[in-house]
Write a protein that holds these residues in place. Structure first.
Motif, PDB file in Angstrom:
ATOM      1  N   ALA A   7      -1.445  13.928  -4.579  1.00 46.38           N
ATOM      2  CA  ALA A   7       0.000  14.031  -4.776  1.00 46.38           C
ATOM      3  C   ALA A   7       0.746  13.707  -3.485  1.00 46.38           C
ATOM      4  CB  ALA A   7       0.363  15.424  -5.266  1.00 46.38           C
ATOM      5  N   ASP A   8       0.238  14.215  -2.362  1.00 46.82           N
ATOM      6  CA  ASP A   8       0.871  13.915  -1.068  1.00 46.82           C
ATOM      7  C   ASP A   8       0.808  12.421  -0.762  1.00 46.82           C
ATOM      8  OD1 ASP A   8       1.447  16.580  -0.676  1.00 46.82           O
ATOM      9  OD2 ASP A   8      -0.246  16.938   0.683  1.00 46.82           O
ATOM     10  N   PHE A   9      -0.350  11.817  -1.053  1.00 45.72           N
ATOM     11  CA  PHE A   9      -0.510  10.393  -0.784  1.00 45.72           C
ATOM     12  C   PHE A   9       0.459   9.574  -1.634  1.00 45.72           C
ATOM     13  CE2 PHE A   9      -2.344   6.266  -1.859  1.00 45.72           C
ATOM     14  CZ  PHE A   9      -2.411   5.718  -0.596  1.00 45.72           C
ATOM     15  N   VAL A  10       0.556   9.900  -2.918  1.00 50.10           N
ATOM     16  CA  VAL A  10       1.463   9.161  -3.800  1.00 50.10           C
ATOM     17  C   VAL A  10       2.906   9.332  -3.324  1.00 50.10           C
ATOM     18  CG1 VAL A  10       2.397   9.030  -6.158  1.00 50.10           C
ATOM     19  CG2 VAL A  10      -0.083   9.190  -5.785  1.00 50.10           C
ATOM     20  N   ALA A  11       3.262  10.515  -2.886  1.00 50.52           N
ATOM     21  CA  ALA A  11       4.626  10.741  -2.381  1.00 50.52           C
ATOM     22  C   ALA A  11       4.880   9.896  -1.129  1.00 50.52           C
ATOM     23  CB  ALA A  11       4.834  12.222  -2.081  1.00 50.52           C
ATOM     24  N   ARG A  12       3.880   9.831  -0.237  1.00 50.38           N
ATOM     25  CA  ARG A  12       4.028   9.006   0.976  1.00 50.38           C
ATOM     26  C   ARG A  12       4.163   7.532   0.622  1.00 50.38           C
ATOM     27  NH1 ARG A  12      -0.834   9.562   4.183  1.00 50.38           N
ATOM     28  NH2 ARG A  12      -1.651  10.935   2.605  1.00 50.38           N
ATOM     29  N   VAL A  13       3.342   7.082  -0.317  1.00 48.69           N
ATOM     30  CA  VAL A  13       3.372   5.670  -0.707  1.00 48.69           C
ATOM     31  C   VAL A  13       4.714   5.324  -1.345  1.00 48.69           C
ATOM     32  CG1 VAL A  13       2.362   3.990  -2.319  1.00 48.69           C
ATOM     33  CG2 VAL A  13       0.882   5.409  -0.908  1.00 48.69           C
ATOM     34  N   LYS A  14       5.223   6.219  -2.181  1.00 42.64           N
ATOM     35  CA  LYS A  14       6.511   5.958  -2.828  1.00 42.64           C
ATOM     36  C   LYS A  14       7.641   5.868  -1.808  1.00 42.64           C
ATOM     37  CE  LYS A  14       7.324   8.057  -6.821  1.00 42.64           C
ATOM     38  NZ  LYS A  14       7.388   9.157  -7.815  1.00 42.64           N
ATOM     39  N   GLY A  15       7.464   6.491  -0.651  1.00 40.16           N
ATOM     40  CA  GLY A  15       8.472   6.449   0.401  1.00 40.16           C
ATOM     41  C   GLY A  15       8.424   5.182   1.247  1.00 40.16           C
ATOM     42  N   LEU A  16       7.400   4.349   1.044  1.00 37.76           N
ATOM     43  CA  LEU A  16       7.278   3.116   1.822  1.00 37.76           C
ATOM     44  C   LEU A  16       8.313   2.093   1.368  1.00 37.76           C
ATOM     45  CD1 LEU A  16       3.382   2.645   1.800  1.00 37.76           C
ATOM     46  CD2 LEU A  16       4.787   3.524   3.662  1.00 37.76           C
ATOM     47  N   LYS A  17       8.720   1.233   2.287  1.00 33.75           N
ATOM     48  CA  LYS A  17       9.663   0.171   1.933  1.00 33.75           C
ATOM     49  C   LYS A  17       9.020  -0.840   1.000  1.00 33.75           C
ATOM     50  CE  LYS A  17      12.601   0.455   5.991  1.00 33.75           C
ATOM     51  NZ  LYS A  17      13.134  -0.234   7.148  1.00 33.75           N
ATOM     52  N   SER A  18       7.751  -1.151   1.262  1.00 32.97           N
ATOM     53  CA  SER A  18       7.037  -2.068   0.367  1.00 32.97           C
ATOM     54  C   SER A  18       5.602  -1.580   0.221  1.00 32.97           C
ATOM     55  CB  SER A  18       7.067  -3.494   0.919  1.00 32.97           C
ATOM     56  OG  SER A  18       6.396  -3.563   2.153  1.00 32.97           O
ATOM     57  N   MET A  19       5.129  -1.646  -1.016  1.00 30.70           N
ATOM     58  CA  MET A  19       3.763  -1.211  -1.314  1.00 30.70           C
ATOM     59  C   MET A  19       2.907  -2.430  -1.598  1.00 30.70           C
ATOM     60  SD  MET A  19       4.321   2.011  -3.894  1.00 30.70           S
ATOM     61  CE  MET A  19       5.757   1.451  -4.788  1.00 30.70           C
ATOM     62  N   ASN A  20       1.620  -2.327  -1.231  1.00 32.99           N
ATOM     63  CA  ASN A  20       0.717  -3.404  -1.618  1.00 32.99           C
ATOM     64  C   ASN A  20       0.320  -3.208  -3.083  1.00 32.99           C
ATOM     65  OD1 ASN A  20      -1.502  -1.613  -1.770  1.00 32.99           O
ATOM     66  ND2 ASN A  20      -1.997  -1.929   0.388  1.00 32.99           N
ATOM     67  N   GLU A  21      -0.416  -4.157  -3.605  1.00 34.24           N
ATOM     68  CA  GLU A  21      -0.781  -4.131  -5.022  1.00 34.24           C
ATOM     69  C   GLU A  21      -1.596  -2.887  -5.374  1.00 34.24           C
ATOM     70  OE1 GLU A  21      -3.164  -6.998  -8.155  1.00 34.24           O
ATOM     71  OE2 GLU A  21      -2.381  -7.863  -6.311  1.00 34.24           O
ATOM     72  N   GLN A  22      -2.506  -2.519  -4.499  1.00 31.12           N
ATOM     73  CA  GLN A  22      -3.354  -1.347  -4.737  1.00 31.12           C
ATOM     74  C   GLN A  22      -2.499  -0.079  -4.781  1.00 31.12           C
ATOM     75  OE1 GLN A  22      -6.843  -1.203  -2.283  1.00 31.12           O
ATOM     76  NE2 GLN A  22      -7.047   1.006  -2.469  1.00 31.12           N
ATOM     77  N   GLN A  23      -1.566   0.040  -3.860  1.00 31.08           N
ATOM     78  CA  GLN A  23      -0.699   1.217  -3.835  1.00 31.08           C
ATOM     79  C   GLN A  23       0.197   1.276  -5.074  1.00 31.08           C
ATOM     80  OE1 GLN A  23       1.006   0.334  -0.028  1.00 31.08           O
ATOM     81  NE2 GLN A  23      -0.387   1.718   1.061  1.00 31.08           N
ATOM     82  N   GLN A  24       0.688   0.133  -5.508  1.00 28.76           N
ATOM     83  CA  GLN A  24       1.513   0.093  -6.718  1.00 28.76           C
ATOM     84  C   GLN A  24       0.722   0.576  -7.923  1.00 28.76           C
ATOM     85  OE1 GLN A  24       2.821  -3.969  -6.943  1.00 28.76           O
ATOM     86  NE2 GLN A  24       4.428  -3.699  -5.396  1.00 28.76           N
ATOM     87  N   LEU A  25      -0.530   0.134  -8.016  1.00 29.27           N
ATOM     88  CA  LEU A  25      -1.376   0.544  -9.133  1.00 29.27           C
ATOM     89  C   LEU A  25      -1.661   2.045  -9.073  1.00 29.27           C
ATOM     90  CD1 LEU A  25      -2.934  -0.230 -11.651  1.00 29.27           C
ATOM     91  CD2 LEU A  25      -4.856  -0.903 -10.180  1.00 29.27           C
ATOM     92  N   ILE A  26      -1.889   2.567  -7.873  1.00 32.92           N
ATOM     93  CA  ILE A  26      -2.135   4.009  -7.733  1.00 32.92           C
ATOM     94  C   ILE A  26      -0.930   4.792  -8.243  1.00 32.92           C
ATOM     95  CG2 ILE A  26      -2.374   5.886  -6.060  1.00 32.92           C
ATOM     96  CD1 ILE A  26      -4.144   3.995  -4.392  1.00 32.92           C
ATOM     97  N   VAL A  27       0.268   4.409  -7.815  1.00 27.45           N
ATOM     98  CA  VAL A  27       1.475   5.128  -8.243  1.00 27.45           C
ATOM     99  C   VAL A  27       1.640   5.026  -9.758  1.00 27.45           C
ATOM    100  CG1 VAL A  27       3.996   5.154  -8.100  1.00 27.45           C
ATOM    101  CG2 VAL A  27       2.643   4.884  -6.024  1.00 27.45           C
ATOM    102  N   LEU A  28       1.445   3.845 -10.287  1.00 26.28           N
ATOM    103  CA  LEU A  28       1.591   3.637 -11.728  1.00 26.28           C
ATOM    104  C   LEU A  28       0.613   4.521 -12.509  1.00 26.28           C
ATOM    105  CD1 LEU A  28       2.983   1.823 -13.926  1.00 26.28           C
ATOM    106  CD2 LEU A  28       0.957   0.378 -13.761  1.00 26.28           C
ATOM    107  N   LEU A  29      -0.651   4.491 -12.108  1.00 22.59           N
ATOM    108  CA  LEU A  29      -1.658   5.292 -12.803  1.00 22.59           C
ATOM    109  C   LEU A  29      -1.444   6.790 -12.583  1.00 22.59           C
ATOM    110  CD1 LEU A  29      -4.896   3.198 -12.150  1.00 22.59           C
ATOM    111  CD2 LEU A  29      -3.691   3.489 -14.329  1.00 22.59           C
ATOM    112  N   PHE A  30      -1.048   7.176 -11.390  1.00 22.75           N
ATOM    113  CA  PHE A  30      -0.863   8.595 -11.076  1.00 22.75           C
ATOM    114  C   PHE A  30       0.257   9.197 -11.926  1.00 22.75           C
ATOM    115  CE2 PHE A  30       0.725  12.190  -8.582  1.00 22.75           C
ATOM    116  CZ  PHE A  30      -0.456  12.872  -8.322  1.00 22.75           C
TER     117      PHE A  30
END
Length: 136
Positions: A7-30
């Protein structure tokens, strides 16, 4: 604990200005409520990879810090040794001589026989003991 990290990781990733493809998929699936077993496996795999990246980055930083500390200690030891040698030049009354004169003098003495060095050591040790007694 892993769920908190996720949950902390997804919150950090969502706060990024731009996410890579892997991070986008993580947020979507999470954020997906009804994940299939395959999606659950994909999410877990992606999150494990991200945790491994963070651990590797942390280990790399620790190694860099260790090397930096070692180099600092070596530099401090060298500086200390050079200062001690400079103090000897002052104690010998040679501080008014040029670097070239002092180096030439020392270089010319390097070929002297060992018995002369032993005599100089006795005299030098006596002078050092005398100076230490004055300041101690």
């Amino acid at each position: 604990m892993a769920k908190d990290w996720n949950a902390d990781f997804v919150a950090r990733v969502k706060g990024l200005k731009s996410m890579n493809e892997q991070q986008q998929l993580i947020v979507l699936l999470f954020e997906k409520r009804n994940r299939s077993k395959d999606e659950e496996k994909e999410l877990e795999l992606l999150l494990r990879a991200e945790r491994a990246k963070e651990r590797a980055k942390s280990a790399e930083l620790a190694a860099v810090k260790l090397l930096g500390c070692r180099k600092d200690a070596e530099r401090k030891a060298r500086n200390h040794r050079l200062i001690q040698l400079g103090l000897l030049v002052d104690m010998a009354g040679l501080e008014s001589r040029s670097r070239g004169e002092i180096l030439g003098c020392l270089q010319s003495q390097s070929a002297i026989q060992d018995d002369k060095w032993a005599e100089w050591k006795r005299r030098g040790d006596a002078l050092l003991a005398e100076k230490n007694a004055e300041h101690g």
